[in-house]
Design an enzyme around this catalytic site. Structure first.
Site, short mmCIF file in Angstrom:
data_model
loop_
_atom_site.label_atom_id
_atom_site.label_comp_id
_atom_site.label_asym_id
_atom_site.label_seq_id
_atom_site.Cartn_x
_atom_site.Cartn_y
_atom_site.Cartn_z
N ASP A 147 0.61 -0.97 0.35
CA ASP A 147 0.25 0.08 0.77
C ASP A 147 1.01 1.35 0.12
OD1 ASP A 147 -2.29 1.68 -0.23
OD2 ASP A 147 -3.07 0.47 2.04
N ASP A 196 -10.41 2.43 -3.43
CA ASP A 196 -11.14 2.62 -2.20
C ASP A 196 -12.85 2.63 -1.76
OD1 ASP A 196 -8.99 2.40 -0.66
OD2 ASP A 196 -8.53 4.00 -0.17
C1 GLA Z 1 -5.34 2.79 3.07
C2 GLA Z 1 -6.04 1.27 1.90
C3 GLA Z 1 -7.32 0.32 2.40
C4 GLA Z 1 -6.71 0.05 3.77
C5 GLA Z 1 -5.82 0.77 5.10
C6 GLA Z 1 -5.23 0.76 5.95
O1 GLA Z 1 -6.38 3.42 3.30
O2 GLA Z 1 -6.59 2.19 1.03
O3 GLA Z 1 -7.56 0.05 2.03
O4 GLA Z 1 -5.63 -1.09 3.56
O5 GLA Z 1 -4.97 2.06 3.73
O6 GLA Z 1 -4.37 1.55 6.68
#
Ligand code: GLA
Length: 696
Positions: A449, A518
């Site tokens: 991420d 998201d």
């Molecule tokens: C980001 C990602 C989410 C999740 C959070 C965790 O916002 O897009 O899917 O993994 O981080 O902190």
């Protein structure tokens, strides 16, 4: 032979297309042709040699050069701009030699005064009707050379003055809007200055004359193989020719090339089709699956991700409870998202310290993984390698590893600072710390991420150019990721950057799939998925049923996610037994069609924004098997039902289509207007899934 030289013309041929270039009468390396492949070499035109237009426009300004440098009386967007040590700030690359080395055409150009060699590289990719281009710049002079712009390619789609540009734009939680707009004289710029390729625009384009449609018409399209700052300039010149240049962003860019050094640009790819935007996408899909993806043959599992269920409240018992429920649904991979590592109790602490938290896993993480494996599921973990919380052991030990200006506040983004991946120490730390977790546990899946954009882009170097950060960071990113892949080949990687913040070809070389937004609300999602599939195949598109947009019917939420790599991200402890049963049903159906979605051809039958409906179909490569997903997305629409025309079936083969009477030839099915009811009252959105099956 995909590259031939004929009467001074260099012709790159693909299965259906050709691209030709050569020296014009002024000695400039000039674009000559890009379109359908022609029967004879003599069919291709000579490179144009336009004359001057009054005292204000020299020939070079009017010439469709393959890689114009800033020099002469030339004011179109150049591909390269340099600064020599003596203050001279132009480059005059003139033809030196041409070589064909294996399948690559190398056009070498040299400046007569400064010892700078510019080499343009071309490769035809016949099966995908794509041309690959990149440039290298070598400095053999005695003084350093400063590069101020160095694009990968300039393309000359022959759309004349009727250019229409298709591109993707958006923002966090709302990515991938497909826009088509007429281009007028002037320059349209798309770019990222965020260090990632960004949620806002993707390094992709399609050009047509305003008359192409989803399944027919001439389209010239392309993308850039780069995961950092990029720039695209689409220019309609004063003389109504259209050019698209693409490459590294020159915004805050500078690169010092010392004596003997060479700089290589990212690679750009572009293609031509007469089959409309659908054929353009399908060629990119095949290309990505067959030539870019690290593990193209892997059948991806149905994932369960516990983020929405437990957020940072991760511990052994909460995860095991979810894992049992996920396994009962038919999930094949259980993934713990953020919240598993040392000191991670909120988003404000722990980032950077990549060791399982002993409090959360008192029996060890391996014990939990064994229990999850015993339920028949593989196990995966989340990482955010590029960030660090100030409240972490890593930051306390290495505050100088973050990107910052010494005199400025270090601005936080989502409570984190940005590690400088251009630094070898940072790369080594990430490789070793993440490797030790992957080596010590049975981990088959990892999510990389990346949850903030850059600020204060400083780099405290003793020597050299701090603005090289933009490029060296991305080199570091690729190096860390590739090293982890090499060391741990059993791991499947997902790339995420707050959803779609880094959707580009470079990411698909290191990751197997992308979390594209998201926003997982099923109705919103259809448009985002439509945008994504302009570039990349559904086999790389993660799509989950989550707790967003729960007012959308349950089946619709599944159907939307089944258009990509189905996963579940909802808090399933709150699902009713009826919902669990329905989920079991759709997961099992998905397993019976996922080979079509992952390895088949995608047809967008109805755009997501049209008349409140949306539909896609996937057909196996042998055309024997297919599936249609159709959606009604707009409440209160006037049209009583959705009418679709199918594409891509084998005309002579006979098929049945679920929900329709009769056995008919592919030709017949493709010539009938197929009605998909999708009524369900004004309040309800509707969806349906139909199988296409060849019967003989
Ligand atoms: C980001 C990602 C989410 C999740 C959070 C965790 O916002 O897009 O899917 O993994 O981080 O902190």
């Amino acid at each position: 032979m995909s590259v031939t030289a004929h009467n001074g013309l260099y012709i790159l041929s693909t299965a259906r297309t050709a691209y030709a270039l050569g020296l014009n009468r002024d000695g400039l390396l000039t674009h000559a042709y890009w379109g359908a492949r022609l029967p004879y070499p003599d069919d291709y035109p000579a490179p144009p040699s336009p004359g001057a237009w009054g005292p204000f426009n020299n020939p070079a300004h009017l010439t469709p050069e393959e890689y114009p440098a800033w020099e002469d009386m030339k004011f179109i967007e150049p591909c390269i701009k340099v600064s020599h040590a003596d203050g001279v700030r132009d480059l005059s690359p003139r033809f030196d030699s041409a070589n064909i080395v294996e399948d690559v055409l190398q056009m070498r150009l040299r400046d007569a005064v400064y010892d700078v060699m510019l080499t343009l590289h071309y490769r035809a990719l016949p099966a995908y009707d794509l041309i690959e281009r990149w440039a290298t710049i070598g400095n053999a002079g005695e003084a350093p050379l400063r590069l101020e712009r160095v694009f990968s390619a300039q393309w000359h789609p022959p759309v004349g003055d009727r250019a229409r540009l298709s591109h993707l734009h958006g923002r966090w939680f709302d990515e991938m809007h497909l826009t088509r707009e007429a281009l007028h004289p002037g320059v349209k710029t798309l770019e990222s200055r965020r260090l990632t390729s960004s949620h806002h625009h993707q390094p992709w384009f399609a050009l047509d004359r305003g008359d192409a449609a989803e399944e027919h018409g001439e389209v010239w399209y392309g993308l850039l193989d780069w995961s950092g700052n990029w720039k695209l300039t689409a220019e309609v010149t004063d003389f109504f020719s259209t050019r698209v240049a693409i490459g590294l962003n020159d915004w805050d860019f500078s690169w010092v090339l010392a004596t003997g050094e060479t700089f290589e640009t990212p690679h750009a790819f572009a293609g031509y089709t007469i089959g409309g935007f659908g054929a353009a996408s399908r060629s990119l899909h095949d290309f990505v699956r067959e030539r870019i993806q690290p593990s193209p043959q892997v059948v991806h599992k149905v994932y369960y991700n516990s983020w929405e269920a437990t957020l940072f409240d991760v511990d052994h018992d909460s995860q095991l409870r979810l894992a049992k429920l996920a396994a009962s649904l038919g999930a094949e991979m259980f993934m713990i998202d953020d919240g598993w590592y040392r000191g991670r109790f909120s988003q404000a602490s722990g980032l950077g310290d990549w060791q399982p938290d002993a409090q959360k896993f008192p029996h060890g993480l391996s014990k939990l993984i064994e229990e999850i494996n015993a339920l028949g599921m593989d196990f995966g973990l989340w990482f955010e390698p590029e960030m660090v919380n100030p409240d972490s052991q890593l930051y306390r030990e290495h505050p100088d590893w973050v990107i910052h200006y010494p005199t400025r506040e270090r601005r936080l983004g989502r409570d984190s600072l940005h590690l400088n991946l251009a630094l070898e120490d940072v790369q080594a730390y990430l490789i070793e710390s993440i490797s030790s977790v992957l080596a010590a546990h049975n981990i088959r899946y990892a999510n990389w991420d990346m949850n903030r954009n850059i600020s204060e882009p400083g780099w405290q170097k003793d020597t050299g150019e701090a603005r090289e950060l933009w490029v060296r960071y991305v080199y570091g990113l690729y190096r860390v990721w590739n090293t982890l892949r090499e060391r741990h080949p059993q791991v499947i990687w997902q790339s995420c950057s707050g959803g779609g913040g880094r959707i580009d070809l470079g990411m698909l070389r290191v990751s197997d799939m992308i979390w594209i937004s998201d926003n997982s609300g099923a109705a919103y999602r259809l448009g985002i998925q439509q945008g994504y599939t302009q570039m990349f195949p559904a086999s790389t598109m993660q799509a989950w049923v989550t707790d967003q947009q729960t007012d959308v019917p349950f089946d619709f939420r599944f159907h939307a996610a089944m258009c990509g790599l189905l996963g579940i991200g909802a808090n399933i402890t709150c699902w009713t037994e009826a919902e669990m049963e329905r989920a079991r049903h759709w997961i099992s159906v998905f397993k019976s069609v996922r080979h079509l979605i992952q390895f088949g051809d995608l047809y967008r039958l109805c755009p997501a924004d049209e008349r409140g409906f949306s539909a896609v179909a996937y057909l196996s490569k042998d055309r024997r098997d297919g599936v249609i997903f159709a959606f009604r997305t707009y409440i209160g629409q006037h049209e009583p039902s959705l009418t679709l025309r199918l594409h891509g079936l084998n005309g002579d083969a006979r098929y049945t289509i679920e929900g329709f009477e009769g056995v008919r030839s592919g030709a017949a099915w493709m010539n009938l207007n197929l009605q998909f009811g999708l009524h369900g009252g004004l309040e309800n959105l509707g969806s349906t899934m139909r199988r296409i099956t060849q019967v003989d």
